[in-house]
Design an enzyme around this catalytic site. Sequence first.
Site, PDB file in Angstrom:
ATOM      1  N   ASP A 103       0.819  -1.210   0.000  1.00  0.00           N
ATOM      2  CA  ASP A 103       0.000   0.000   0.000  1.00  0.00           C
ATOM      3  C   ASP A 103       0.859   1.269   0.000  1.00  0.00           C
ATOM      4  O   ASP A 103       1.542   1.578   0.978  1.00  0.00           O
ATOM      5  CB  ASP A 103      -0.896   0.021   1.239  1.00  0.00           C
ATOM      6  N   ASN A 152      -4.094   4.100  -1.644  1.00  0.00           N
ATOM      7  CA  ASN A 152      -3.834   5.168  -0.669  1.00  0.00           C
ATOM      8  C   ASN A 152      -2.819   6.190  -1.189  1.00  0.00           C
ATOM      9  O   ASN A 152      -2.274   6.978  -0.413  1.00  0.00           O
ATOM     10  CB  ASN A 152      -3.297   4.582   0.641  1.00  0.00           C
ATOM     11  N   ASN A 189     -10.339  -1.096  -0.641  1.00  0.00           N
ATOM     12  CA  ASN A 189     -11.543  -0.439  -0.126  1.00  0.00           C
ATOM     13  C   ASN A 189     -11.542   1.070  -0.324  1.00  0.00           C
ATOM     14  O   ASN A 189     -12.592   1.714  -0.225  1.00  0.00           O
ATOM     15  CB  ASN A 189     -11.742  -0.763   1.361  1.00  0.00           C
ATOM     16  N   HIS A 190     -10.369   1.652  -0.611  1.00  0.00           N
ATOM     17  CA  HIS A 190     -10.303   3.099  -0.876  1.00  0.00           C
ATOM     18  C   HIS A 190     -10.217   3.413  -2.374  1.00  0.00           C
ATOM     19  O   HIS A 190      -9.976   4.565  -2.751  1.00  0.00           O
ATOM     20  CB  HIS A 190      -9.100   3.720  -0.154  1.00  0.00           C
ATOM     21  N   HIS A 198      -6.633  -7.994  -0.838  1.00  0.00           N
ATOM     22  CA  HIS A 198      -6.725  -6.825   0.030  1.00  0.00           C
ATOM     23  C   HIS A 198      -7.692  -7.146   1.169  1.00  0.00           C
ATOM     24  O   HIS A 198      -8.907  -7.132   0.984  1.00  0.00           O
ATOM     25  CB  HIS A 198      -7.229  -5.628  -0.791  1.00  0.00           C
ATOM     26  N   HIS A 219      -3.480  -4.116   2.727  1.00  0.00           N
ATOM     27  CA  HIS A 219      -4.508  -3.414   3.498  1.00  0.00           C
ATOM     28  C   HIS A 219      -4.087  -3.028   4.909  1.00  0.00           C
ATOM     29  O   HIS A 219      -4.354  -1.911   5.342  1.00  0.00           O
ATOM     30  CB  HIS A 219      -5.823  -4.186   3.581  1.00  0.00           C
ATOM     31  N   HIS A 264      -1.200  -2.434   6.191  1.00  0.00           N
ATOM     32  CA  HIS A 264      -0.036  -1.540   6.190  1.00  0.00           C
ATOM     33  C   HIS A 264       1.090  -2.027   7.097  1.00  0.00           C
ATOM     34  O   HIS A 264       2.104  -1.350   7.244  1.00  0.00           O
ATOM     35  CB  HIS A 264      -0.421  -0.097   6.583  1.00  0.00           C
TER      36      HIS A 264
END
Length: 274
Positions: free
Chosen positions: A8, A40, A67-68, A155, A180, A182
């Site tokens: 990420d 991200n 998800n982002h 993810h 996801h 991190h």
Amino acid sequence: MRIGFIGDIVGRPGRKIIKDSLKDIKKEFGIDFVIANGENASHGFGLTLESAKELFSSGIDLITGGNHSFDKKKDMNVLLETGNVLRPHNYPIGVIGTGLKICDVKVDEKIEKLAVLNLMGQYSMPIVDNPFNLAKKVVEELKEQNIDNIFIDFHGEATSEKRVMLMMFKNQVSGICGTHTHVGTDDLQILDNTAYLTDIGLTGCYDNVIGMDSYSPIQRATTGLGAHFEVPNSCFSILQMMVIDIENSVTTNAFKIKKFCNKSELIITQAVKV
């Protein structure tokens, strides 16, 4: 074929260390194709056209999401239609884009096929279709097309979901790497011809909270009050990459590279063959 996968990418610090380091790393290790999770990459939330352009010019070949992915929806819609950008394949029918791409990878003077599949877990995530059943269908279809070089970016929040993916698809896909959280995990391995890592960890600020300034996370933890997370302008940053070697559709080697912003040397962790 030697492929690299970067975790990420969080905001400007993540993009900067990639810009400063990736081309040299690709050259040093002879990496043929680089995939990176970029959900991200723009201010910590989503991906803009400008950030995507910067990442591609820095040496990334394909960007995956999570998800982002749709936090910058207008830009993402354009990227999904025109660029080498994926979103999780198990978003419900009707969502723009795809999470599967069959790539032509130039290896020496030959072109080899590499399928990249981007999936999202179900625990603590947006509403998505079952990733395991979908992955089974996709992998079967790829095998019918004689495509055996398959990499999955899963993810997910839950380590158990990622491990289930490995147990289902060991010896069927070349590699599975989680994103996801991190936070990098210490379980890099090759199990039955499949390279696996539960989570690669972030590329970005390493001295804060999952790449974000620590003020808001501390406030939320101590008071229960939410606040907007911000990516610091300057920090101690890290680049984390998983590298996989595939020869004649067999995963022969895997290792992880860590590069810190203030150090020229790289930290290499070799996969354990289980």
